[in-house]
Scaffold this motif. Structure first.
Motif, PDB file in Angstrom:
ATOM      1  N   GLY A  42      38.217  14.056  34.103  1.00 39.51           N
ATOM      2  CA  GLY A  42      36.839  14.057  33.642  1.00 39.51           C
ATOM      3  C   GLY A  42      35.954  15.106  34.272  1.00 39.51           C
ATOM      4  O   GLY A  42      34.744  15.129  34.016  1.00 39.51           O
ATOM      5  N   LYS A  43      36.533  15.978  35.089  1.00 40.23           N
ATOM      6  CA  LYS A  43      35.740  17.004  35.762  1.00 40.23           C
ATOM      7  C   LYS A  43      36.239  18.394  35.395  1.00 40.23           C
ATOM      8  O   LYS A  43      37.367  18.567  34.925  1.00 40.23           O
ATOM      9  N   GLU A  44      35.389  19.370  35.634  1.00 44.26           N
ATOM     10  CA  GLU A  44      35.782  20.748  35.387  1.00 44.26           C
ATOM     11  C   GLU A  44      36.710  21.245  36.502  1.00 44.26           C
ATOM     12  O   GLU A  44      36.682  20.742  37.619  1.00 44.26           O
ATOM     13  N   ARG A  45      37.493  22.238  36.146  1.00 45.73           N
ATOM     14  CA  ARG A  45      38.349  22.862  37.151  1.00 45.73           C
ATOM     15  C   ARG A  45      37.470  23.555  38.188  1.00 45.73           C
ATOM     16  O   ARG A  45      36.518  24.258  37.830  1.00 45.73           O
ATOM     17  N   GLU A  46      37.799  23.376  39.465  1.00 45.97           N
ATOM     18  CA  GLU A  46      36.968  23.933  40.524  1.00 45.97           C
ATOM     19  C   GLU A  46      37.778  24.755  41.510  1.00 45.97           C
ATOM     20  O   GLU A  46      38.962  24.497  41.741  1.00 45.97           O
ATOM     21  N   PHE A  47      37.103  25.704  42.102  1.00 46.90           N
ATOM     22  CA  PHE A  47      37.696  26.581  43.105  1.00 46.90           C
ATOM     23  C   PHE A  47      38.010  25.807  44.374  1.00 46.90           C
ATOM     24  O   PHE A  47      37.219  24.985  44.828  1.00 46.90           O
ATOM     25  N   VAL A  48      39.179  26.112  44.958  1.00 44.44           N
ATOM     26  CA  VAL A  48      39.562  25.543  46.243  1.00 44.44           C
ATOM     27  C   VAL A  48      39.639  26.628  47.307  1.00 44.44           C
ATOM     28  O   VAL A  48      38.980  26.557  48.337  1.00 44.44           O
ATOM     29  N   THR A  49      40.452  27.660  47.041  1.00 46.35           N
ATOM     30  CA  THR A  49      40.640  28.720  48.018  1.00 46.35           C
ATOM     31  C   THR A  49      41.272  29.926  47.363  1.00 46.35           C
ATOM     32  O   THR A  49      41.879  29.820  46.286  1.00 46.35           O
ATOM     33  N   VAL A  93      44.772  17.534  39.796  1.00 37.73           N
ATOM     34  CA  VAL A  93      45.862  18.460  39.492  1.00 37.73           C
ATOM     35  C   VAL A  93      45.498  19.794  40.129  1.00 37.73           C
ATOM     36  O   VAL A  93      44.394  20.302  39.916  1.00 37.73           O
ATOM     37  N   TYR A  94      46.407  20.332  40.897  1.00 42.66           N
ATOM     38  CA  TYR A  94      46.176  21.589  41.603  1.00 42.66           C
ATOM     39  C   TYR A  94      46.910  22.715  40.883  1.00 42.66           C
ATOM     40  O   TYR A  94      48.093  22.598  40.565  1.00 42.66           O
ATOM     41  N   TYR A  95      46.178  23.793  40.643  1.00 48.48           N
ATOM     42  CA  TYR A  95      46.707  24.945  39.935  1.00 48.48           C
ATOM     43  C   TYR A  95      46.649  26.177  40.826  1.00 48.48           C
ATOM     44  O   TYR A  95      45.655  26.391  41.524  1.00 48.48           O
ATOM     45  N   CYS A  96      47.682  26.988  40.769  1.00 48.60           N
ATOM     46  CA  CYS A  96      47.561  28.314  41.365  1.00 48.60           C
ATOM     47  C   CYS A  96      47.283  29.317  40.257  1.00 48.60           C
ATOM     48  O   CYS A  96      47.626  29.094  39.085  1.00 48.60           O
ATOM     49  N   ALA A  97      46.650  30.403  40.640  1.00 46.71           N
ATOM     50  CA  ALA A  97      46.235  31.417  39.690  1.00 46.71           C
ATOM     51  C   ALA A  97      46.350  32.790  40.333  1.00 46.71           C
ATOM     52  O   ALA A  97      46.306  32.913  41.567  1.00 46.71           O
ATOM     53  N   ALA A  98      46.488  33.806  39.505  1.00 50.59           N
ATOM     54  CA  ALA A  98      46.668  35.173  39.987  1.00 50.59           C
ATOM     55  C   ALA A  98      45.774  36.142  39.224  1.00 50.59           C
ATOM     56  O   ALA A  98      45.510  35.953  38.031  1.00 50.59           O
ATOM     57  N   ARG A  99      45.326  37.170  39.943  1.00 46.93           N
ATOM     58  CA  ARG A  99      44.571  38.246  39.309  1.00 46.93           C
ATOM     59  C   ARG A  99      44.848  39.532  40.061  1.00 46.93           C
ATOM     60  O   ARG A  99      45.052  39.526  41.285  1.00 46.93           O
ATOM     61  N   LEU A 100      44.877  40.632  39.346  1.00 48.56           N
ATOM     62  CA  LEU A 100      45.010  41.933  39.984  1.00 48.56           C
ATOM     63  C   LEU A 100      43.713  42.272  40.691  1.00 48.56           C
ATOM     64  O   LEU A 100      42.618  41.955  40.209  1.00 48.56           O
ATOM     65  N   GLY A 101      43.827  42.912  41.828  1.00 47.72           N
ATOM     66  CA  GLY A 101      42.628  43.338  42.528  1.00 47.72           C
ATOM     67  C   GLY A 101      42.172  42.346  43.571  1.00 47.72           C
ATOM     68  O   GLY A 101      42.962  41.565  44.100  1.00 47.72           O
ATOM     69  N   TYR A 103      40.137  39.269  45.599  1.00 43.06           N
ATOM     70  CA  TYR A 103      40.083  37.837  45.329  1.00 43.06           C
ATOM     71  C   TYR A 103      38.772  37.463  44.635  1.00 43.06           C
ATOM     72  O   TYR A 103      37.814  38.234  44.607  1.00 43.06           O
ATOM     73  N   ALA A 104      38.777  36.268  44.080  1.00 41.92           N
ATOM     74  CA  ALA A 104      37.610  35.804  43.332  1.00 41.92           C
ATOM     75  C   ALA A 104      37.590  34.281  43.369  1.00 41.92           C
ATOM     76  O   ALA A 104      38.622  33.643  43.611  1.00 41.92           O
ATOM     77  N   THR A 105      36.409  33.722  43.118  1.00 41.47           N
ATOM     78  CA  THR A 105      36.260  32.274  43.210  1.00 41.47           C
ATOM     79  C   THR A 105      36.004  31.604  41.870  1.00 41.47           C
ATOM     80  O   THR A 105      35.928  30.384  41.801  1.00 41.47           O
ATOM     81  N   SER A 106      35.895  32.386  40.815  1.00 44.51           N
ATOM     82  CA  SER A 106      35.604  31.823  39.510  1.00 44.51           C
ATOM     83  C   SER A 106      36.865  31.646  38.687  1.00 44.51           C
ATOM     84  O   SER A 106      37.730  32.525  38.646  1.00 44.51           O
ATOM     85  N   VAL A 107      36.944  30.518  38.008  1.00 47.18           N
ATOM     86  CA  VAL A 107      38.071  30.271  37.097  1.00 47.18           C
ATOM     87  C   VAL A 107      38.225  31.417  36.099  1.00 47.18           C
ATOM     88  O   VAL A 107      39.345  31.839  35.790  1.00 47.18           O
ATOM     89  N   ASN A 108      37.108  31.924  35.635  1.00 40.98           N
ATOM     90  CA  ASN A 108      37.134  32.941  34.580  1.00 40.98           C
ATOM     91  C   ASN A 108      37.683  34.281  35.031  1.00 40.98           C
ATOM     92  O   ASN A 108      37.978  35.139  34.202  1.00 40.98           O
ATOM     93  N   ASN A 109      37.826  34.495  36.324  1.00 44.35           N
ATOM     94  CA  ASN A 109      38.329  35.760  36.852  1.00 44.35           C
ATOM     95  C   ASN A 109      39.850  35.820  36.934  1.00 44.35           C
ATOM     96  O   ASN A 109      40.398  36.840  37.317  1.00 44.35           O
ATOM     97  N   TYR A 110      40.512  34.711  36.630  1.00 44.03           N
ATOM     98  CA  TYR A 110      41.960  34.639  36.781  1.00 44.03           C
ATOM     99  C   TYR A 110      42.649  34.535  35.418  1.00 44.03           C
ATOM    100  O   TYR A 110      42.496  33.522  34.726  1.00 44.03           O
ATOM    101  N   PRO A 111      43.431  35.545  35.049  1.00 47.78           N
ATOM    102  CA  PRO A 111      44.115  35.487  33.754  1.00 47.78           C
ATOM    103  C   PRO A 111      45.446  34.747  33.765  1.00 47.78           C
ATOM    104  O   PRO A 111      45.953  34.368  32.715  1.00 47.78           O
TER     105      PRO A 111
END
Length: 123
Positions: A42-49, A93-101, A103-111
């Motif tokens: 019921g919550k939005e995905r949030e940044f952890v680290t 639920v914990y997700y890992c994410a990757a982006r070139l360049g 680091y970033a804290t926003s969900v939208n920055n990770y493809p």
């Protein structure tokens, strides 16, 4: 392109510890900043680290600072999330994410995203 597979989730009691792993495909893993995010029901995905490609710099959400530690082993194409002093509110639920360049804290920055691993902390 990079593919990510998380592992290490499970059920743990309050105050316990878990270590999550995220294995990445590809030969240029060190070019990717990595992040961990979480999503509770019921919550939005949030940044952890997040951590830079070389591993020198990290950032944490205030809610996990001092309890969680992100690290990476570029020789193994793997990023880790050590979670200590777990609380029921860490259940998600914990997700890992990757982006070139950088680091970033926003969900939208990770493809690139893994499929997620469930962490449940019982009270």
């Amino acid at each position: 392109q990079v593919q990510l597979v998380e592992s290490g989730g499970g059920l743990v009691q309050t105050g316990g510890s878990l270590r999550l792993s995220c294995a990445a495909s590809g030969r240029t893993f060190s070019s990717y900043a990595m992040g961990w995010f979480r999503q509770a029901p019921g919550k939005e995905r949030e940044f952890v680290t997040t951590i830079t490609g070389g591993g020198a710099n990290t950032r944490y959400a205030d809610s996990v600072k001092g309890r969680f530690t992100i690290s990476r082993d570029n020789a193994k194409n793997t990023v880790y999330l050590q979670m200590n002093s777990l609380k029921p509110e860490d259940t998600a639920v914990y997700y890992c994410a990757a982006r070139l360049g950088n680091y970033a804290t926003s969900v939208n920055n990770y493809p690139y995203w893994g499929q997620g691993t469930q962490v449940t902390v019982s009270s």
